[in-house]
Write an enzyme that holds these catalytic residues in place. Sequence first.
Site, PDB file in Angstrom:
ATOM      1  N   LYS A   4      -4.537   2.540  -3.061  1.00  0.00           N
ATOM      2  CA  LYS A   4      -3.878   2.285  -2.035  1.00  0.00           C
ATOM      3  C   LYS A   4      -4.854   1.829  -0.808  1.00  0.00           C
ATOM      4  O   LYS A   4      -4.266   1.226   0.018  1.00  0.00           O
ATOM      5  CB  LYS A   4      -2.785   3.388  -1.593  1.00  0.00           C
ATOM      6  CG  LYS A   4      -1.761   3.489  -2.775  1.00  0.00           C
ATOM      7  CD  LYS A   4      -0.891   2.568  -2.874  1.00  0.00           C
ATOM      8  CE  LYS A   4      -1.163   1.445  -4.110  1.00  0.00           C
ATOM      9  NZ  LYS A   4      -0.004   0.370  -3.960  1.00  0.00           N
TER      10      LYS A   4
ATOM     11  N   TYR B  56      -4.993   7.414  -7.003  1.00  0.00           N
ATOM     12  CA  TYR B  56      -3.854   6.829  -6.350  1.00  0.00           C
ATOM     13  C   TYR B  56      -4.082   6.498  -4.965  1.00  0.00           C
ATOM     14  O   TYR B  56      -4.247   5.331  -4.547  1.00  0.00           O
ATOM     15  CB  TYR B  56      -2.446   7.488  -6.504  1.00  0.00           C
ATOM     16  CG  TYR B  56      -1.365   6.632  -6.009  1.00  0.00           C
ATOM     17  CD1 TYR B  56      -0.821   5.767  -6.280  1.00  0.00           C
ATOM     18  CD2 TYR B  56      -0.711   7.413  -4.795  1.00  0.00           C
ATOM     19  CE1 TYR B  56       0.219   4.970  -5.632  1.00  0.00           C
ATOM     20  CE2 TYR B  56       0.348   6.635  -4.257  1.00  0.00           C
ATOM     21  CZ  TYR B  56       0.886   5.321  -4.687  1.00  0.00           C
ATOM     22  OH  TYR B  56       1.778   4.895  -3.782  1.00  0.00           O
TER      23      TYR B  56
ATOM     24  N   SER C  26       0.845  -1.202  -0.064  1.00  0.00           N
ATOM     25  CA  SER C  26      -0.014  -0.112   0.058  1.00  0.00           C
ATOM     26  C   SER C  26       0.850   1.517   0.139  1.00  0.00           C
ATOM     27  O   SER C  26       2.076   1.049  -0.389  1.00  0.00           O
ATOM     28  CB  SER C  26      -1.014  -0.010   1.340  1.00  0.00           C
ATOM     29  OG  SER C  26      -1.897   1.199   1.284  1.00  0.00           O
TER      30      SER C  26
END
Length: 306
Positions: free
Chosen positions: A184, A180, A152
């Site tokens: 994650k 993004y 992550s």
Amino acid sequence: MTGRPSTDEVLRGIDLRGRTAVVTGASSGLGLETARALAAAGCTVIAAVRDPERMRRALNAAAGDDPADRGIGVVELDLADLDSVRSAAAAIAAGHPVIDLLINNAGVMAPPLTRTAQGFELQLGTNHLGHFVLTVGLLDRLGAGARIVNLSSRGHLMSGMRWADPHYRDESGYDKWQAYGQSKTANVLFTVELERRFADRGIHAFAVHPGVVATDLARHLGREDFTTVLSGLAVADVRHGAATTVWAATSVELQGRGGLYLEDCRVAGPASGSQEGGGGGYAPYAMDPDEAARLWSWSEEQVRRS
């Protein structure tokens, strides 16, 4: 540089002979270092990569010999194409009856709006859905004592799941950093649900923040990104950046535990600061069990239709 150890320091005195690991995105950066370190400790490593020839060149340049002699095999895997993911999972499963470590390392960060082969937003499609299909495809090869490590990032603090439009079908709303962050967050939620579903089988999952590391992951970034979003953050080399991944995969301290968010070779707690300020820890929404269960069901639906 952080105070964390290097990969070789984490693995000092650890013998991984007889164990098998799958590492995605192992042709460069953190993945290559993770594969190298595990193999050096005696582990048989399957490098699942988009460009097998690049992987072979990287290993030969680093080792000066045939990668097979180092216990590293290579399988083609394009996480942005679920047909490729399914083929890779089948090939790995056919050749390896037992997998002890699954390191979901590969990823993409902050590109312009791009679609995967199945039409998913590239970051969510690659960073989460591709790894979701790979992991589910290998579950029958994972037994008691197996560990799944999902890479992550502290970037998950930038966004939770955008359930109203996770793939940015409304393209005018696309923000590369928000996308993004969502991907994650999905990595952490996937970890939480894997732990809930499979801990009773002795399979444990971990989410890892490797820190800011200078790798090809930054290939889409411009000068403005480095002076705003990444400004002031300490940058680690790959041997220190990959250390938390290797620690998650091998630490005796983590035996019998899982569903944890790790950074700097330690178990992290809730976030106490912002991404921009460099504060560590996880956002509560990324560890929410209801969100994790919802993500699993949503992921099943997405890949079933693809």
